[in-house]
Design a protein around this motif. Structure first.
Motif, PDB file in Angstrom:
ATOM      1  N   GLN A 185       0.811  -1.197  -0.057  1.00 50.31           N
ATOM      2  CA  GLN A 185       0.052   0.207  -0.102  1.00 50.31           C
ATOM      3  C   GLN A 185       0.939   1.031  -0.156  1.00 50.31           C
ATOM      4  OE1 GLN A 185      -2.189   1.444   3.772  1.00 50.31           O
ATOM      5  NE2 GLN A 185      -4.064   0.883   2.688  1.00 50.31           N
ATOM      6  N   LEU A 186       1.865   1.268   0.841  1.00 53.23           N
ATOM      7  CA  LEU A 186       2.691   2.360   0.839  1.00 53.23           C
ATOM      8  C   LEU A 186       3.281   2.468  -0.460  1.00 53.23           C
ATOM      9  CD1 LEU A 186       4.510   1.737   4.364  1.00 53.23           C
ATOM     10  CD2 LEU A 186       2.783   3.707   3.836  1.00 53.23           C
ATOM     11  N   ASP A 187       3.819   1.587  -1.359  1.00 53.70           N
ATOM     12  CA  ASP A 187       4.325   1.809  -2.701  1.00 53.70           C
ATOM     13  C   ASP A 187       3.505   1.986  -3.663  1.00 53.70           C
ATOM     14  OD1 ASP A 187       6.775   1.493  -1.659  1.00 53.70           O
ATOM     15  OD2 ASP A 187       6.871  -0.652  -2.130  1.00 53.70           O
ATOM     16  N   GLY A 188       1.757   2.234  -3.341  1.00 55.62           N
ATOM     17  CA  GLY A 188       1.069   2.456  -4.386  1.00 55.62           C
ATOM     18  C   GLY A 188       0.743   1.577  -5.332  1.00 55.62           C
ATOM     19  N   LYS A 215       4.943  10.499   5.275  1.00 53.86           N
ATOM     20  CA  LYS A 215       4.633   9.296   4.447  1.00 53.86           C
ATOM     21  C   LYS A 215       5.688   8.197   5.063  1.00 53.86           C
ATOM     22  CE  LYS A 215       3.259  11.227   0.095  1.00 53.86           C
ATOM     23  NZ  LYS A 215       3.289  11.424  -1.214  1.00 53.86           N
ATOM     24  N   GLN A 216       6.512   8.585   5.951  1.00 52.93           N
ATOM     25  CA  GLN A 216       7.266   7.565   6.691  1.00 52.93           C
ATOM     26  C   GLN A 216       6.972   7.454   8.255  1.00 52.93           C
ATOM     27  OE1 GLN A 216      10.880   9.512   4.158  1.00 52.93           O
ATOM     28  NE2 GLN A 216      11.642   7.630   5.034  1.00 52.93           N
ATOM     29  N   VAL A 217       6.559   8.262   8.913  1.00 56.28           N
ATOM     30  CA  VAL A 217       6.353   8.327  10.197  1.00 56.28           C
ATOM     31  C   VAL A 217       4.930   8.308  10.760  1.00 56.28           C
ATOM     32  CG1 VAL A 217       7.132   9.223  12.391  1.00 56.28           C
ATOM     33  CG2 VAL A 217       8.638   9.548  10.632  1.00 56.28           C
ATOM     34  N   ILE A 259      10.781   3.247   7.599  1.00 57.45           N
ATOM     35  CA  ILE A 259       9.370   3.580   8.206  1.00 57.45           C
ATOM     36  C   ILE A 259       9.502   3.538   9.782  1.00 57.45           C
ATOM     37  CG2 ILE A 259       7.095   3.060   8.402  1.00 57.45           C
ATOM     38  CD1 ILE A 259       7.905   3.589   5.539  1.00 57.45           C
ATOM     39  N   ILE A 260       9.194   4.622  10.417  1.00 56.67           N
ATOM     40  CA  ILE A 260       9.086   4.701  11.788  1.00 56.67           C
ATOM     41  C   ILE A 260       7.773   4.741  12.234  1.00 56.67           C
ATOM     42  CG2 ILE A 260       9.326   6.175  14.010  1.00 56.67           C
ATOM     43  CD1 ILE A 260      11.731   7.395  12.707  1.00 56.67           C
ATOM     44  N   PHE A 261       7.114   3.781  13.114  1.00 56.51           N
ATOM     45  CA  PHE A 261       5.906   3.199  13.692  1.00 56.51           C
ATOM     46  C   PHE A 261       5.904   2.976  15.122  1.00 56.51           C
ATOM     47  CE2 PHE A 261       2.748  -0.224  13.760  1.00 56.51           C
ATOM     48  CZ  PHE A 261       1.689   0.491  13.415  1.00 56.51           C
ATOM     49  N   GLY A 262       5.218   3.698  15.846  1.00 50.72           N
ATOM     50  CA  GLY A 262       5.328   3.433  17.557  1.00 50.72           C
ATOM     51  C   GLY A 262       4.077   4.510  18.035  1.00 50.72           C
ATOM     52  N   GLN A 307      10.528  14.038  17.770  1.00 53.17           N
ATOM     53  CA  GLN A 307       9.824  15.161  17.613  1.00 53.17           C
ATOM     54  C   GLN A 307      10.173  15.843  15.992  1.00 53.17           C
ATOM     55  OE1 GLN A 307      11.394  18.442  20.030  1.00 53.17           O
ATOM     56  NE2 GLN A 307      13.009  17.050  20.549  1.00 53.17           N
ATOM     57  N   LYS A 308       9.046  16.340  15.640  1.00 55.31           N
ATOM     58  CA  LYS A 308       9.368  16.913  14.214  1.00 55.31           C
ATOM     59  C   LYS A 308       9.495  15.942  13.089  1.00 55.31           C
ATOM     60  CE  LYS A 308      10.595  21.326  15.833  1.00 55.31           C
ATOM     61  NZ  LYS A 308      11.765  22.545  15.940  1.00 55.31           N
ATOM     62  N   LEU A 309       9.665  14.760  13.057  1.00 55.19           N
ATOM     63  CA  LEU A 309       9.888  13.823  12.223  1.00 55.19           C
ATOM     64  C   LEU A 309       8.553  13.529  11.294  1.00 55.19           C
ATOM     65  CD1 LEU A 309      12.394  11.247  13.795  1.00 55.19           C
ATOM     66  CD2 LEU A 309      12.721  13.285  12.335  1.00 55.19           C
ATOM     67  N   SER A 310       7.499  13.386  12.233  1.00 51.58           N
ATOM     68  CA  SER A 310       6.366  13.088  11.187  1.00 51.58           C
ATOM     69  C   SER A 310       5.802  14.173  10.500  1.00 51.58           C
ATOM     70  CB  SER A 310       5.152  12.663  12.116  1.00 51.58           C
ATOM     71  OG  SER A 310       4.704  13.549  13.102  1.00 51.58           O
ATOM     72  N   THR A 311       6.210  15.698  10.727  1.00 50.21           N
ATOM     73  CA  THR A 311       5.908  16.868  10.171  1.00 50.21           C
ATOM     74  C   THR A 311       6.746  16.667   8.919  1.00 50.21           C
ATOM     75  OG1 THR A 311       5.164  17.910  12.233  1.00 50.21           O
ATOM     76  CG2 THR A 311       5.910  19.525  10.263  1.00 50.21           C
TER      77      THR A 311
END
Length: 497
Positions: free
Chosen positions: A130-133, A377-379, A351-354, A369-373
């Protein structure tokens, strides 16, 4: 997609026949004392109708009764015969039990024995797609008894939350070894939403094909997961170590023939004029004799070498001399955040997930902090479900992503322990290096929090380090943190940081 052609109907018949004769051959060999164990897929073979609908970049994450499904996907009886005798030239290098399929070339993920533990990795693979479309999908199967496992419910929740391209198939043969399950499975207990589950008769090959065709079209269109509950009969004992005559009545066993997908499909094709009884008998005999020869050949093939016992436990760690951060004064938390940022910048597969890792929180210790901003598409935030975090990481890594997943405290790893020691630590070894799990799990650790008490203060590295396939690293300085995390993110194996 067009209706089944005569060619496809005969292909399905031959696949089901091949699966049946291979099972019968293994039963016979086991009685002769040749081979160590047998797991039968008899009664489950109609799932071959799903496999012929798949494309080359789709994935199958099966369980041990899926001989018909994996034969339809492209595995051969010769390969399965080699697995039966635990020979070296197999998808596991002779390290797995029979019917624990693994074929990376055909995207058939390595089967774990603890049933149900394959479902979250299947979701991880589907999330990667899905992430790769892409328009590909995952088929994952499970027996009815394993639907009482917690991972079953976590996988359903994650698939529905993310609208993943995955088809779940419950193969309900009514028994968990000797325990009758039709009254105690979650569908019978109203623990699942009945409208989510399409209930299908497992003897009806055409119905399974038609239902799968509709479901696969829906999934490829981006409409999320589909759930099948297929009622079938287990036509043999649980394994060669079981005798179902001890707990099934003679009358019940006599009735099983009516539910045999091979007999039902053969009779249907003869009635339709696709082939005659004489033509069926000829095909049946040809397949039977070919399979006998393939098992004779497999018995003489090369055995695994004891000298290779430790091959593919892990790969060698990467040798890096990168300067990750410029000289300066840092705290450990600062270096973790900056190193994670550098990793995300370097490789879009990371990919960061938590829990709570997205902004504005940015992690309970502000490590993200600030990484998802900056990398939306990776956090991603995870649910409060450690088995999901670990199992999805395993699937994502198998697919080709580079997961760097957070556990809020290392003390909380135990709800995901099944995924850690069943799949993550063993995947490379049990597949002889054909599958791997390059994943990093980072977590706060030790008695650093005043009043942290029992579950915020543990130092459990000795437990984790005792599992082959896992590496544990513990930085003591900011320099260590940057270097060890950077090296872990470039490794090819699971690292706990």
């Amino acid at each position: 997609m067009p209706a089944l052609s005569k060619k496809d109907k005969l292909r399905l018949l031959k696949t089901i026949l091949e699966s049946r004769h291979a099972d019968l051959r293994e039963q016979n060999l086991n009685r002769q004392g040749k081979g160590h164990f047998h797991v039968s897929g008899m009664g489950h073979e109609a799932l071959a109708a799903i496999s012929i609908l798949l494309g080359p970049d789709d994935y199958v994450v099966p369980y041990y009764r899926d001989r018909g499904l994996v034969l339809g996907r492209g595995m051969t009886t010769r390969e399965l015969a080699l697995e039966y005798f635990a020979k070296r030239n197999t998808g596991s290098g002779g390290r797995q039990m029979p019917s624990h399929y693994s074929d990376a070339a055909h995207h058939i993920w390595s089967v774990p024995t603890p049933t149900g533990s394959q479902l979250l990795p299947a979701c991880g693979i589907a999330w990667g797609i899905q992430l790769d479309g892409k328009k590909n999908l995952v088929i994952t199967t499970v027996g009815d008894a394993a639907t009482r496992q917690g991972d079953f419910f976590e996988a359903i929740c994650f698939a529905k939350e993310k609208k993943l391209p995955v088809l779940f198939v419950v193969e309900d043969n009514a028994y968990g070894i000797s325990s009758y399950t039709r009254d105690t499975n979650p569908l019978a207990l109203d623990a699942l939403q009945p409208n989510d589950w399409r209930q299908i008769e497992g003897r009806d090959v055409q119905k399974i094909y038609d239902s799968a065709e509709e479901a696969i079209d829906k999934i490829r269109a981006g409409n999320g997961p589909v759930f099948f509950w297929i009622k079938m009969e287990r036509l043999s004992s649980h394994t060669s170590s079981d005798d179902q005559k001890l707990y099934r009545s003679a009358e019940e066993l006599r009735e099983l023939e009516k539910c045999d997908p091979l007999k039902c499909w053969k009779d249907q094709l003869i009635a339709e004029g696709v082939l005659s009884a004489e033509e069926f008998a000829q095909i049946d005999n040809e397949i039977k004799e070919r399979i006998r020869q393939e098992y004779r050949d497999a018995e003489e093939a090369e055995d695994p070498s004891p000298n290779e016992l430790q091959v593919n436990v892990t790969a060698s760690p990467p040798k890096l001399d990168d300067e990750i951060l410029p000289p300066g004064k840092y705290r450990i938390g600062d270096t973790v955040n900056k190193t994670l940022r550098a990793g995300l910048e370097e490789d879009p597969r990371r990919i960061i997930f938590g829990e709570d890792v997205e902004d504005p929180k940015g992690g309970v210790f502000r490590l993200t902090q600030k990484l998802s901003t900056d990398f939306p598409k990776q956090v991603f935030n995870s649910p409060l479900a450690e088995s999901t975090i670990l199992g999805v990481a395993c699937g994502l890594a198998s697919y080709g992503k580079r997961p760097v997943f957070e556990l809020q405290f290392i003390d909380f790893i135990y709800p995901g322990f099944n995924q850690l020691v069943t799949n993550i630590s063993t995947l490379r070894w049990r597949s002889f290096g054909n599958w791997k799990c390059p994943a990093v799990f980072y977590a706060p650790y030790g008695a650093y929090l005043p009043g942290g008490s029992l579950w915020h203060s543990q130092a459990n590295e000795s437990v984790l380090a005792h599992y082959p396939g896992l590496s544990v690293v513990i930085p003591s300085t900011p320099e260590d943190a940057a270097g060890l995390l950077w090296t872990a993110m470039h490794g090819e194996d699971p690292i706990i940081f």
